[in-house]
Design a protein around this motif. Structure first.
Motif, PDB file in Angstrom:
ATOM      1  N   SER A 108      78.410  25.109  88.883  1.00  0.00           N
ATOM      2  CA  SER A 108      79.265  25.521  87.768  1.00  0.00           C
ATOM      3  C   SER A 108      79.950  24.317  87.122  1.00  0.00           C
ATOM      4  O   SER A 108      80.403  24.387  85.985  1.00  0.00           O
ATOM      5  CB  SER A 108      80.319  26.518  88.238  1.00  0.00           C
ATOM      6  N   ARG A 109      79.999  23.224  87.826  1.00  0.00           N
ATOM      7  CA  ARG A 109      80.568  21.975  87.288  1.00  0.00           C
ATOM      8  C   ARG A 109      79.495  20.903  87.387  1.00  0.00           C
ATOM      9  O   ARG A 109      78.942  20.652  88.445  1.00  0.00           O
ATOM     10  CB  ARG A 109      81.797  21.583  88.115  1.00  0.00           C
ATOM     11  N   VAL A 110      79.176  20.271  86.251  1.00  0.00           N
ATOM     12  CA  VAL A 110      78.129  19.252  86.213  1.00  0.00           C
ATOM     13  C   VAL A 110      78.643  18.009  85.488  1.00  0.00           C
ATOM     14  O   VAL A 110      79.652  18.059  84.789  1.00  0.00           O
ATOM     15  CB  VAL A 110      76.844  19.760  85.518  1.00  0.00           C
ATOM     16  N   ALA A 111      77.918  16.915  85.671  1.00  0.00           N
ATOM     17  CA  ALA A 111      78.222  15.675  84.961  1.00  0.00           C
ATOM     18  C   ALA A 111      76.908  14.948  84.698  1.00  0.00           C
ATOM     19  O   ALA A 111      75.873  15.271  85.293  1.00  0.00           O
ATOM     20  CB  ALA A 111      79.162  14.804  85.785  1.00  0.00           C
ATOM     21  N   PHE A 112      76.967  13.998  83.806  1.00  0.00           N
ATOM     22  CA  PHE A 112      75.784  13.240  83.421  1.00  0.00           C
ATOM     23  C   PHE A 112      75.972  11.785  83.819  1.00  0.00           C
ATOM     24  O   PHE A 112      77.072  11.244  83.715  1.00  0.00           O
ATOM     25  CB  PHE A 112      75.564  13.337  81.904  1.00  0.00           C
ATOM     26  N   LEU A 113      74.887  11.144  84.259  1.00  0.00           N
ATOM     27  CA  LEU A 113      74.955   9.724  84.585  1.00  0.00           C
ATOM     28  C   LEU A 113      75.037   8.921  83.295  1.00  0.00           C
ATOM     29  O   LEU A 113      74.202   9.077  82.400  1.00  0.00           O
ATOM     30  CB  LEU A 113      73.730   9.285  85.388  1.00  0.00           C
ATOM     31  N   THR A 131      73.717  22.911  71.995  1.00  0.00           N
ATOM     32  CA  THR A 131      72.625  22.027  71.567  1.00  0.00           C
ATOM     33  C   THR A 131      72.195  21.130  72.716  1.00  0.00           C
ATOM     34  O   THR A 131      71.002  20.959  72.979  1.00  0.00           O
ATOM     35  CB  THR A 131      73.056  21.170  70.360  1.00  0.00           C
ATOM     36  N   LEU A 132      73.167  20.579  73.429  1.00  0.00           N
ATOM     37  CA  LEU A 132      72.860  19.723  74.572  1.00  0.00           C
ATOM     38  C   LEU A 132      72.046  20.481  75.614  1.00  0.00           C
ATOM     39  O   LEU A 132      71.031  19.988  76.112  1.00  0.00           O
ATOM     40  CB  LEU A 132      74.154  19.183  75.183  1.00  0.00           C
ATOM     41  N   HIS A 133      72.443  21.707  75.906  1.00  0.00           N
ATOM     42  CA  HIS A 133      71.718  22.510  76.901  1.00  0.00           C
ATOM     43  C   HIS A 133      70.319  22.897  76.412  1.00  0.00           C
ATOM     44  O   HIS A 133      69.378  22.977  77.204  1.00  0.00           O
ATOM     45  CB  HIS A 133      72.540  23.730  77.317  1.00  0.00           C
ATOM     46  N   THR A 134      70.174  23.089  75.114  1.00  0.00           N
ATOM     47  CA  THR A 134      68.841  23.354  74.552  1.00  0.00           C
ATOM     48  C   THR A 134      67.940  22.148  74.762  1.00  0.00           C
ATOM     49  O   THR A 134      66.780  22.288  75.158  1.00  0.00           O
ATOM     50  CB  THR A 134      68.948  23.697  73.052  1.00  0.00           C
ATOM     51  N   TRP A 135      68.469  20.949  74.508  1.00  0.00           N
ATOM     52  CA  TRP A 135      67.705  19.723  74.728  1.00  0.00           C
ATOM     53  C   TRP A 135      67.314  19.570  76.196  1.00  0.00           C
ATOM     54  O   TRP A 135      66.196  19.159  76.503  1.00  0.00           O
ATOM     55  CB  TRP A 135      68.497  18.506  74.307  1.00  0.00           C
ATOM     56  N   ILE A 136      68.235  19.897  77.095  1.00  0.00           N
ATOM     57  CA  ILE A 136      67.962  19.771  78.535  1.00  0.00           C
ATOM     58  C   ILE A 136      66.841  20.726  78.935  1.00  0.00           C
ATOM     59  O   ILE A 136      65.898  20.344  79.629  1.00  0.00           O
ATOM     60  CB  ILE A 136      69.243  20.028  79.356  1.00  0.00           C
ATOM     61  N   ARG A 137      66.940  21.992  78.499  1.00  0.00           N
ATOM     62  CA  ARG A 137      65.907  22.983  78.837  1.00  0.00           C
ATOM     63  C   ARG A 137      64.543  22.569  78.302  1.00  0.00           C
ATOM     64  O   ARG A 137      63.515  22.807  78.923  1.00  0.00           O
ATOM     65  CB  ARG A 137      66.293  24.359  78.302  1.00  0.00           C
ATOM     66  N   ALA A 138      64.522  21.921  77.133  1.00  0.00           N
ATOM     67  CA  ALA A 138      63.264  21.491  76.528  1.00  0.00           C
ATOM     68  C   ALA A 138      62.739  20.187  77.142  1.00  0.00           C
ATOM     69  O   ALA A 138      61.639  19.755  76.829  1.00  0.00           O
ATOM     70  CB  ALA A 138      63.459  21.303  75.024  1.00  0.00           C
ATOM     71  N   GLY A 139      63.543  19.578  78.008  1.00  0.00           N
ATOM     72  CA  GLY A 139      63.129  18.313  78.620  1.00  0.00           C
ATOM     73  C   GLY A 139      63.361  17.115  77.716  1.00  0.00           C
ATOM     74  O   GLY A 139      62.810  16.035  77.950  1.00  0.00           O
ATOM     75  N   ASP A 140      64.183  17.276  76.686  1.00  0.00           N
ATOM     76  CA  ASP A 140      64.443  16.211  75.726  1.00  0.00           C
ATOM     77  C   ASP A 140      65.705  15.407  76.032  1.00  0.00           C
ATOM     78  O   ASP A 140      66.052  14.491  75.282  1.00  0.00           O
ATOM     79  CB  ASP A 140      64.565  16.791  74.311  1.00  0.00           C
ATOM     80  N   PHE A 141      66.392  15.758  77.103  1.00  0.00           N
ATOM     81  CA  PHE A 141      67.633  15.068  77.477  1.00  0.00           C
ATOM     82  C   PHE A 141      67.734  15.081  78.997  1.00  0.00           C
ATOM     83  O   PHE A 141      67.286  16.038  79.630  1.00  0.00           O
ATOM     84  CB  PHE A 141      68.853  15.782  76.855  1.00  0.00           C
ATOM     85  N   PRO A 142      68.308  14.028  79.589  1.00  0.00           N
ATOM     86  CA  PRO A 142      68.417  13.980  81.053  1.00  0.00           C
ATOM     87  C   PRO A 142      69.217  15.159  81.614  1.00  0.00           C
ATOM     88  O   PRO A 142      70.227  15.565  81.041  1.00  0.00           O
ATOM     89  CB  PRO A 142      69.166  12.672  81.327  1.00  0.00           C
ATOM     90  N   ALA A 143      68.743  15.676  82.722  1.00  0.00           N
ATOM     91  CA  ALA A 143      69.413  16.806  83.364  1.00  0.00           C
ATOM     92  C   ALA A 143      70.734  16.354  83.983  1.00  0.00           C
ATOM     93  O   ALA A 143      70.854  15.219  84.453  1.00  0.00           O
ATOM     94  CB  ALA A 143      68.520  17.399  84.448  1.00  0.00           C
ATOM     95  N   PRO A 144      71.720  17.241  83.999  1.00  0.00           N
ATOM     96  CA  PRO A 144      73.001  16.891  84.609  1.00  0.00           C
ATOM     97  C   PRO A 144      72.913  16.934  86.132  1.00  0.00           C
ATOM     98  O   PRO A 144      71.978  17.497  86.702  1.00  0.00           O
ATOM     99  CB  PRO A 144      73.941  17.983  84.089  1.00  0.00           C
ATOM    100  N   ILE A 145      73.915  16.359  86.756  1.00  0.00           N
ATOM    101  CA  ILE A 145      74.025  16.375  88.214  1.00  0.00           C
ATOM    102  C   ILE A 145      75.043  17.447  88.572  1.00  0.00           C
ATOM    103  O   ILE A 145      76.179  17.411  88.085  1.00  0.00           O
ATOM    104  CB  ILE A 145      74.509  15.008  88.723  1.00  0.00           C
ATOM    105  N   THR A 166      80.571  16.918  80.486  1.00  0.00           N
ATOM    106  CA  THR A 166      79.764  17.442  79.383  1.00  0.00           C
ATOM    107  C   THR A 166      80.409  17.144  78.032  1.00  0.00           C
ATOM    108  O   THR A 166      79.723  16.746  77.092  1.00  0.00           O
ATOM    109  CB  THR A 166      79.526  18.951  79.554  1.00  0.00           C
ATOM    110  N   SER A 167      81.719  17.306  77.929  1.00  0.00           N
ATOM    111  CA  SER A 167      82.389  17.086  76.646  1.00  0.00           C
ATOM    112  C   SER A 167      82.234  15.641  76.175  1.00  0.00           C
ATOM    113  O   SER A 167      81.966  15.384  75.002  1.00  0.00           O
ATOM    114  CB  SER A 167      83.864  17.464  76.735  1.00  0.00           C
ATOM    115  N   GLU A 168      82.359  14.672  77.089  1.00  0.00           N
ATOM    116  CA  GLU A 168      82.196  13.268  76.706  1.00  0.00           C
ATOM    117  C   GLU A 168      80.736  12.968  76.360  1.00  0.00           C
ATOM    118  O   GLU A 168      80.449  12.208  75.441  1.00  0.00           O
ATOM    119  CB  GLU A 168      82.672  12.332  77.814  1.00  0.00           C
ATOM    120  N   THR A 169      79.829  13.583  77.089  1.00  0.00           N
ATOM    121  CA  THR A 169      78.403  13.398  76.814  1.00  0.00           C
ATOM    122  C   THR A 169      78.078  13.903  75.409  1.00  0.00           C
ATOM    123  O   THR A 169      77.384  13.229  74.646  1.00  0.00           O
ATOM    124  CB  THR A 169      77.551  14.118  77.872  1.00  0.00           C
TER     125      THR A 169
END
Length: 96
Positions: free
Chosen positions: A56-61, A35-49, A21-24
């Motif tokens: 509790s631990r996620v990453a982004f492609l 802000t990143l999580h707000t974008w994800i909830r709104a569907g404006d950013f790809p969801a994490p894996i 998440t920090s690198e993303t």
């Protein structure tokens, strides 16, 4: 005498890294995690894996993050062209 090839054999490049998440956040302009999580909830950013069963631990492609950045750049370029076309400033119109 034959030349010796000293370059190591190429290894296949991993086409999709997992970004924490920090690198993303850094890659998308240094936005905050909230802000990143707000974008994800709104569907404006790809969801994490989720990396752990509880999520509790996620990453982004990396490919999805890069595609999002490219799409945003394309949209900004298109909007900039449209804004210049409508501008009363002749220099802005000439920049097209």
């Amino acid at each position: 005498m034959h030349p010796v090839n000293l370059t190591p054999p190429t290894t296949p490049v991993n086409p999709d890294r997992l970004l924490p998440t920090s690198e993303t956040c850094s890659r998308v302009g240094g936005v905050s995690k909230s802000t990143l999580h707000t974008w994800i909830r709104a569907g404006d950013f790809p969801a994490p894996i989720p990396l752990t069963p509880g999520g509790s631990r996620v990453a982004f492609l990396e490919s999805q993050v890069n595609a999002w950045i490219q799409q945003r750049a394309q949209t900004a370029a298109e909007q900039g062209t449209a804004a210049r076309a409508k501008s009363p400033n002749p220099r802005a119109r000439a920049a097209q």
